[in-house]
Design a protein around this motif. Sequence first.
Motif, PDB file in Angstrom:
ATOM      1  N   ALA A 149      25.843  46.919  23.565  1.00 38.08           N
ATOM      2  CA  ALA A 149      24.458  46.453  23.391  1.00 38.08           C
ATOM      3  C   ALA A 149      23.454  47.612  23.329  1.00 38.08           C
ATOM      4  CB  ALA A 149      24.076  45.492  24.510  1.00 38.08           C
ATOM      5  N   TYR A 150      23.750  48.717  24.048  1.00 37.21           N
ATOM      6  CA  TYR A 150      22.823  49.846  24.024  1.00 37.21           C
ATOM      7  C   TYR A 150      22.732  50.446  22.620  1.00 37.21           C
ATOM      8  CZ  TYR A 150      22.040  49.965  28.993  1.00 37.21           C
ATOM      9  OH  TYR A 150      21.638  49.647  30.255  1.00 37.21           O
ATOM     10  N   TYR A 170      18.719  59.752  24.647  1.00 33.64           N
ATOM     11  CA  TYR A 170      18.166  58.710  25.516  1.00 33.64           C
ATOM     12  C   TYR A 170      19.194  57.695  25.997  1.00 33.64           C
ATOM     13  CZ  TYR A 170      13.767  60.664  24.065  1.00 33.64           C
ATOM     14  OH  TYR A 170      12.740  61.514  23.839  1.00 33.64           O
ATOM     15  N   ILE A 171      20.349  57.621  25.356  1.00 33.00           N
ATOM     16  CA  ILE A 171      21.351  56.662  25.825  1.00 33.00           C
ATOM     17  C   ILE A 171      22.602  57.381  26.310  1.00 33.00           C
ATOM     18  CG2 ILE A 171      22.868  54.771  25.160  1.00 33.00           C
ATOM     19  CD1 ILE A 171      20.716  53.861  23.258  1.00 33.00           C
ATOM     20  N   PRO A 202      22.047  60.252  29.292  1.00 36.06           N
ATOM     21  CA  PRO A 202      21.750  59.682  30.621  1.00 36.06           C
ATOM     22  C   PRO A 202      22.898  58.844  31.188  1.00 36.06           C
ATOM     23  CG  PRO A 202      19.933  59.276  29.105  1.00 36.06           C
ATOM     24  CD  PRO A 202      21.046  59.854  28.298  1.00 36.06           C
ATOM     25  N   LYS A 203      23.579  58.116  30.307  1.00 39.52           N
ATOM     26  CA  LYS A 203      24.669  57.269  30.806  1.00 39.52           C
ATOM     27  C   LYS A 203      25.880  58.087  31.221  1.00 39.52           C
ATOM     28  CE  LYS A 203      22.867  53.235  30.284  1.00 39.52           C
ATOM     29  NZ  LYS A 203      22.539  52.559  31.520  1.00 39.52           N
ATOM     30  N   GLY A 239      16.100  64.138  35.089  1.00 43.63           N
ATOM     31  CA  GLY A 239      15.757  62.877  34.435  1.00 43.63           C
ATOM     32  C   GLY A 239      15.312  61.798  35.396  1.00 43.63           C
ATOM     33  N   LYS A 240      15.031  62.178  36.657  1.00 38.44           N
ATOM     34  CA  LYS A 240      14.594  61.138  37.585  1.00 38.44           C
ATOM     35  C   LYS A 240      13.111  61.258  37.910  1.00 38.44           C
ATOM     36  CE  LYS A 240      18.437  59.105  39.918  1.00 38.44           C
ATOM     37  NZ  LYS A 240      19.214  59.011  41.141  1.00 38.44           N
TER      38      LYS A 240
END
Lengths: 361, 291
Positions: free
Chosen positions: B182-183, B200-201, B204-205, B286-287
């Motif tokens: 879905a991402y 961005y996907i 980070p994942k 990234g936090k």
Amino acid sequence: MARVELNEVAHSYLPKPKQPSDYALKRIHNVWEDGTACALLGPSGCGKTTLLNIVSGLLVPSRGRVLYDGKDVTASPPEKRNIAQVFQFPVLYDTMSVFNNLAFPLRNRGMGETQVKERVLEIAEILDLTPFLQKRAAGLAADAKQKISLGRGLVRSDVAAILFDEPLTVIDPQMKWHLRRKLKEIHEQLRLTFIYVTHDQVEALTFADQVAVMFEGEIVQIGSPQDLFENPEHRFVGYFIGSPGMNFLECTVEGTVAQVDGTSIVLNEETAAKASKAKGKLEVGIRPMYLEVHAESADNRVEAKVRMVEDLGSYKIVTLKLAGNTLKASLPEDQPVPEGRAWLAFPLQWTRLFDDGWLIK
Amino acid sequence: MEKWPNNKAWLLVLPVFVIVAFSAIIPLMTVINYSVQDIFGPGQSLFVGTEWYRQMLGDYRLHEALWRQFLFSGLVLLIEMPLGILIALAMPKKGWGVPACLVTIALPLLIPWNTIGTIWIIFTRPDIGLFGAGMNNLLGIPFDHTARLLDAWITVMLMEVWHWTPLVALLAYAGLRAIPEAYYQAARIDGASAWSTFVYIQLPKMRGVLTIAFLLRFMDSFLIYAEPFVLTGGGPGNSTTFLSIYLVKIALLQFDLGPGGAFSLIYFVIVLLFSFIFYQALQRVGKGEKA
């Protein structure tokens, strides 16, 4: 905004489908008018998501065409179709703030920052996301995340339709109700075409103006929630919609009477006449709420045994045994339920006859 | 905090404590013991306090080995992390190619470390090695890792990258496969470019597995011993003498147990400190709350 048309669409996940059972979608020929809220309702595995992915362009159908406002988009990828899709699980860009998440589709399309800001603030206002704009999206609750997914679709002013793939699955019951109302509100405000996939009839019936019921890769009936309830055209619609579902009794037809294991149920003359031409398995169908349960015998009433009474507070569900068949009737809270034996009446206008699953009309 | 009335459960931890004591704490205590004494022979020793520590901290050869070690680990991370991710991105997602790729890529990880050194000695030999002879005879570029500093470093780096990039690739691949479809679908609908999808996907994942890969590669490369020892023996000169090679030289070849003990502890603290710093830093990436 657009009118979405599916022209003889069929899809198989196999490279060379041979028989009908190879198809996840058998034959879909359907039009969703511009600005309607439509639901696609069906059990898991009936092809709802496949159909949705064909509309969004994530899948190219094996056969048939997809038209937006009459324009053939079958071969266009999703990014060229101006649609938005909200998935079962919230899809977010974890490292971005809520603002950047909402701005992402606009920036990807090269919109200027001032316009982006204007548009994002406008949509955030509609979705009640304004207080969270500077927060990181990853830290929010599931319902807020789903709103962000929806927001990414809404920010694009050129969006033709918004597709929802069981969007409330991961939301708490309380928030579900709230979010569903929000969706309805947004639909009334923006008048976009919404196509909403779900297996939950309550969700479909409360959300949509028009519900398409899918079963084994086919749309078996399209209609308003009331239509589906009162006039199910297929056994599956009767069974799937309403709680409990419609009662079905296998029968043979003699004259204007349906014979069910030795008991007779009187039918509408016109229906009975058509039934004589039917070739498949015949069944009498009646909704539990239309089945009358009486304490005394009378003309056109048949005797049944009362097996169980479930009191649900605002109404009662009575389980009855008629010859070899189990029937359910729902009675108003104040009506007493006869003990042991009861006489059932099948009102003519609510007693339907089905031939191989399809309504005889 | 609430206190438990019954503390017998602690007894269940005892076996693990005993095992850890024998495998780690007691050897460590021995090292600490050595590091504060001058040992002349069995039963003859003298307490010297922090002398060995001061000596080792001031040892210019240890300094050289330490900077060499940082350069080595830095290069390892700089090359292996992006390369591993690239390989993972290029790997097939389904079909027969998946097991074929996984097995092929994992092969270097299955080879004993000494054997790896031997493989590369032969591979880079200027007279008979495929690589060494190819460079010298076919391309006409003089190459000899036993004689030239740069060649030695190139060979050690090549060997290290060949040996351990697969680990990064496998971890990254596992991380990539865990991203729900879905991402990617959402990214396509949002009109994201391949680069945006990566930044961005995918990245980070993959953060969890990449953190593990980063720490493992840092620690392992910082502690590297067998492969360069077999390949170059620390030479030419001292040009590939990494910390552990120098440590073994002091403790086992010169039999200076005191300085060796002090060195070991300094080494241990450095690895622990950097692992901790990297872990903390990677957890924060990234936090931030920035918009």
